[in-house]
Design an enzyme around this catalytic site. Structure first.
Site, mmCIF file in Angstrom:
data_model
loop_
_atom_site.group_PDB
_atom_site.id
_atom_site.type_symbol
_atom_site.label_atom_id
_atom_site.label_comp_id
_atom_site.label_asym_id
_atom_site.label_seq_id
_atom_site.Cartn_x
_atom_site.Cartn_y
_atom_site.Cartn_z
ATOM 1 N N ARG A 282 0.804 -1.218 0.000
ATOM 2 C CA ARG A 282 0.000 0.000 0.000
ATOM 3 C C ARG A 282 0.842 1.276 0.000
ATOM 4 O O ARG A 282 0.375 2.331 -0.418
ATOM 5 C CB ARG A 282 -0.960 -0.004 1.196
ATOM 6 N N ASP B 94 -14.903 9.309 9.675
ATOM 7 C CA ASP B 94 -13.860 8.349 9.342
ATOM 8 C C ASP B 94 -12.514 9.037 9.500
ATOM 9 O O ASP B 94 -12.414 10.268 9.449
ATOM 10 C CB ASP B 94 -14.021 7.825 7.912
#
Length: 283
Positions: A45, A153
């Site tokens: 990632r 979030d």
């Protein structure tokens, strides 16, 4: 058959020390615990950012993170957080909300005519909009009611996507045709493979960035909290702290929904289990 990525397979040097430095920051600042088996995931990632911004050097990346470079820290947090979601995921939760919770709150909150739901860990917004749809359907003929969803979030990228309310049409495959027509608008021309949440539903949701481990700026009280598939990334001590804080910001009798693989057993005893990972505070 998949094989584990080894150091010789990687484009850049990513040592155990690099992983340890990244893991320390992530745990301290997000509460997420990265086990050893996540090392390849972390490399995968981050590698594009290391290539583009750090000339393939994980040392420089880790130094930037630890020296307080907020832009690089955001890159790390956004890369690590997992964002798997869907409209009406775990449908039984939304059925319980519509058939049991909202009728109860309609009677209970008749004086204030106010209902607040929090989607904690909202990812790209499908859960939050599913909650807003439930509110819209139940209260569409009751315009004097103030019903809203707060969606939060940690990942700034997914929040930006969520705010747009635009999704690939394939994301609606699990919905019936009549549901698609009621709640979404389809694009035209070169956007015909996209759908957008209808305005009446979208306006019921406020998206905000929030680290659950930090101070919460909202006061509540919330009638319902959805925090699903979030706490599995935290250790037990952090989970206990979070559920205690949820209880403090919820209205007596409020409902808590968690993920299908999560539990409050040996973590928190303030909530009463109702089954199917639904919990309620005493009234």
């Amino acid at each position: 058959m998949m094989t584990e990525l080894t150091s010789s397979d990687r484009e850049f040097i990513f040592s155990d020390e690099h992983f340890a430095r990244i893991r320390r920051f992530v745990t301290v600042h997000t509460g997420i615990v990265l086990p050893d088996i996540k090392k390849n995931m972390v490399y995968g990632r981050l590698s594009k950012h290391i290539r583009k911004q750090f000339n393939g050097n994980f040392d420089d990346f880790c130094d930037a993170v630890e020296n307080g470079d907020s832009e690089v820290q955001d890159i790390l947090v956004n890369a690590i957080t997992t964002n798997l979601t869907a409209f009406f995921r775990e449908r039984h939760h939304f059925d319980f909300l519509s058939n049991t919770v909202l009728p109860e709150l309609y009677k209970k909150n008749h004086l204030t005519k106010r209902i607040r739901i929090w989607s904690a860990g909202c990812s790209t917004g499908e859960e939050a909009y599913s909650l807003a749809i439930c509110l819209y359907e139940f209260f569409k003929d009751k315009p004097d009611w103030d019903v809203r969803v707060l969606a939060t979030d940690l990942d700034a990228n997914v929040l930006q996507a969520a705010k747009s309310g635009v999704y690939d049409i394939e994301r609606l495959n699990q919905l019936e045709l009549k549901e698609k027509k009621m709640w979404f608008k389809r694009g035209t021309g070169d956007r015909q493979n996209l759908i957008k949440v209808k305005t009446d539903i979208q306006t019921k949701v406020a998206f905000k960035r929030l680290n659950l481990l930090h101070q919460w700026p909202m006061n509540g009280p919330f009638d319902v909290v959805f925090c699903r598939n979030v706490i599995i990334y935290f250790d037990k001590e952090t989970q206990a702290v979070l559920f205690k804080r949820f209880a403090e910001i919820m209205r007596p009798g409020g409902y808590l929904f968690i993920g299908h693989s999560e539990t409050l057993f040996n973590v928190n005893d303030q909530f009463t289990p109702l089954g199917k990972t639904i919990y309620q505070l005493p009234s």
